[in-house]
Write an enzyme that holds these catalytic residues in place. Structure first.
Site, PDB file in Angstrom:
ATOM      1  CE  LYS A  13      -3.572   2.500   2.550  1.00 24.12           C
ATOM      2  NZ  LYS A  13      -4.648   2.425   3.568  1.00 24.12           N
TER       3      LYS A  13
ATOM      4  CG  HIS B 272      -3.866 -37.163 -29.452  1.00 23.37           C
ATOM      5  ND1 HIS B 272      -3.032 -36.081 -29.531  1.00 23.37           N
ATOM      6  CD2 HIS B 272      -3.638 -37.900 -30.573  1.00 23.37           C
ATOM      7  CE1 HIS B 272      -2.322 -36.139 -30.644  1.00 23.37           C
ATOM      8  NE2 HIS B 272      -2.661 -37.241 -31.291  1.00 23.37           N
TER       9      HIS B 272
END
Length: 388
Positions: free
Chosen positions: A157, A309
């Site tokens: 911050k 696959h």
């Protein structure tokens, strides 16, 4: 006139105008100590005072570095088994005060709060702990970091004045910038680090929320956590960091990237040992392989899966890795060509010799013997990948 004006400016005014902030005091508190000593030594080389906690302070002292204990800074001892050590106004006040605010500067002066210009923090490995088999519920709770995220958020911050360092990968670049700027960091760097820090705390909190959501009831102290593996999550939180950008996606015209969580599970956390980088399809197939062989469980015969696959060409068990591989290959030796292989235990030289006869894209296993790796080294396009 410009030169005269600069000479009349205070040091803080010069810093504000240039965007640079000098690092004079750094607070270091890390779980992952990779590169810590080297980075701390670089900081000390610029006259930075090192303030630290617990195991981090011990590691720095053992390396011969001068370290100030956090309890000396706060005037309050670490307590409650380390649960309370940095949750103190002298820590967060030192981080959060705005250096260009006369009111803030007066307040920290009144309360003898010393500025902290850099915070170096990485958090408890919550997801890795929570994913360990048989982990106690109380250990999961204890690994919820409180002080770390608080400091990270405070420093991020106040990025205009403070640098927050949450990744060991940033150490080298920050050290180089400090060296180039006489111990100062630029505003652009502080902003980049702040953005990364907020992403770290967001992912950390998401991991905690997701894990705790999967535990229906808290177990007793020291008892294993009981996860509801059948329940679907009420929310899906995906805040995972980028590991690498892949060459392409499922097809050459598509883009793809690999993101990982902090659990250390799955092929995404594995280490590639040789060969060109894995493709999207390789990773998907290897993950399917690993998940399949992992279902057989420890203490049983060796398990091997061959996948192409995402479809199994063969899967089998055997007394040895070689036997399991041969059985898996027999299921469909034609489709196995160009696939990937998953093995649930160390691959030895005997199995490697047989596997090397078939063209496969990659292999995933917990480990490989030196002899197996030597055999695979002759196949430059084969990519053995170590799961742990």
């Amino acid at each position: 006139m410009a030169g005269v004006t600069t000479e009349c400016m205070s040091e803080s005014e010069v810093e504000t105008k240039s965007g640079l902030r000098t690092v004079r005091r750094a607070l270091l508190s890390v779980t992952d100590k990779t590169g810590l000593v080297e980075f701390a030594r670089a900081l000390a080389g610029h006259g930075v005072e090192l303030v630290s906690t617990g195991g981090t302070a011990r590691s720095l002292r053992e390396a011969g570095l001068a370290v100030r204990d956090i309890s000396d800074l706060t005037g309050f001892p670490e307590m409650l088994d380390g649960r309370v050590k940095t949750l103190h106004p002298k820590v967060h006040g030192g981080i959060l005060h705005i250096r260009d605010s006369a009111e803030h500067m007066a307040a920290v002066s009144e309360h003898a709060i010393e500025p902290i210009d850099m915070v170096v923090v990485n958090l408890y490995a919550f997801e890795k702990t929570a994913s360990r088999a048989g982990v106690a519920f109380s250990e999961i709770i204890e690994n919820i970091d409180i002080g770390g995220p608080s400091m990270v958020r405070s420093a991020a911050k106040n990025f205009e004045d403070v640098a927050i360092v949450t990744s060991t990968a940033d150490y080298e670049g920050i050290a180089a910038e400090l060296a180039a700027n006489a111990g100062s960091l630029g505003r652009a760097t502080r902003w980049r680090l702040a953005k990364a820090a907020f992403a770290v705390t967001a992912a950390y909190d998401a991991g905690i929320a997701t894990t705790l959501e999967s535990i229906a009831e808290p177990s007793g102290h020291g008892e294993a956590a009981v996860f509801d593996v059948e329940a679907m999550p009420a929310k899906v939180r995906v805040i995972d960091p980028l590991k690498t950008v892949l060459r392409y996606g499922e097809n050459p015209h598509q883009r793809a990237a690999l993101y990982v969580d902090g659990s250390g599970r799955g092929v995404a956390a594995a280490k590639q040992l040789q060969g060109k980088e894995l493709s999207y399809n390789n990773i998907v197939d290897l993950d399917a392989c690993w998940e399949l062989v992992s279902e057989f469980g420890a203490g049983r015969d060796a398990a091997v899966a061959i996948i192409k696959h995402t479809n199994p060409c063969g899967a089998a068990t055997g007394a040895t890795v070689l036997e399991a591989y041969q059985r898996a290959l027999e299921a469909d030796p034609v489709s196995a060509f160009g696939g990937v292989i998953g093995v649930d235990r160390e691959v030895d030289a005997e199995a490697a010799e047989e596997i090397a006869k078939l063209f496969v894209e990659a292999i995933v296993a917990p480990s490989f013997t030196a002899e197996a790796l030597a055999r695979f080294a002759a196949k430059k396009n084969l990519r053995p990948t170590c799961r742990w």
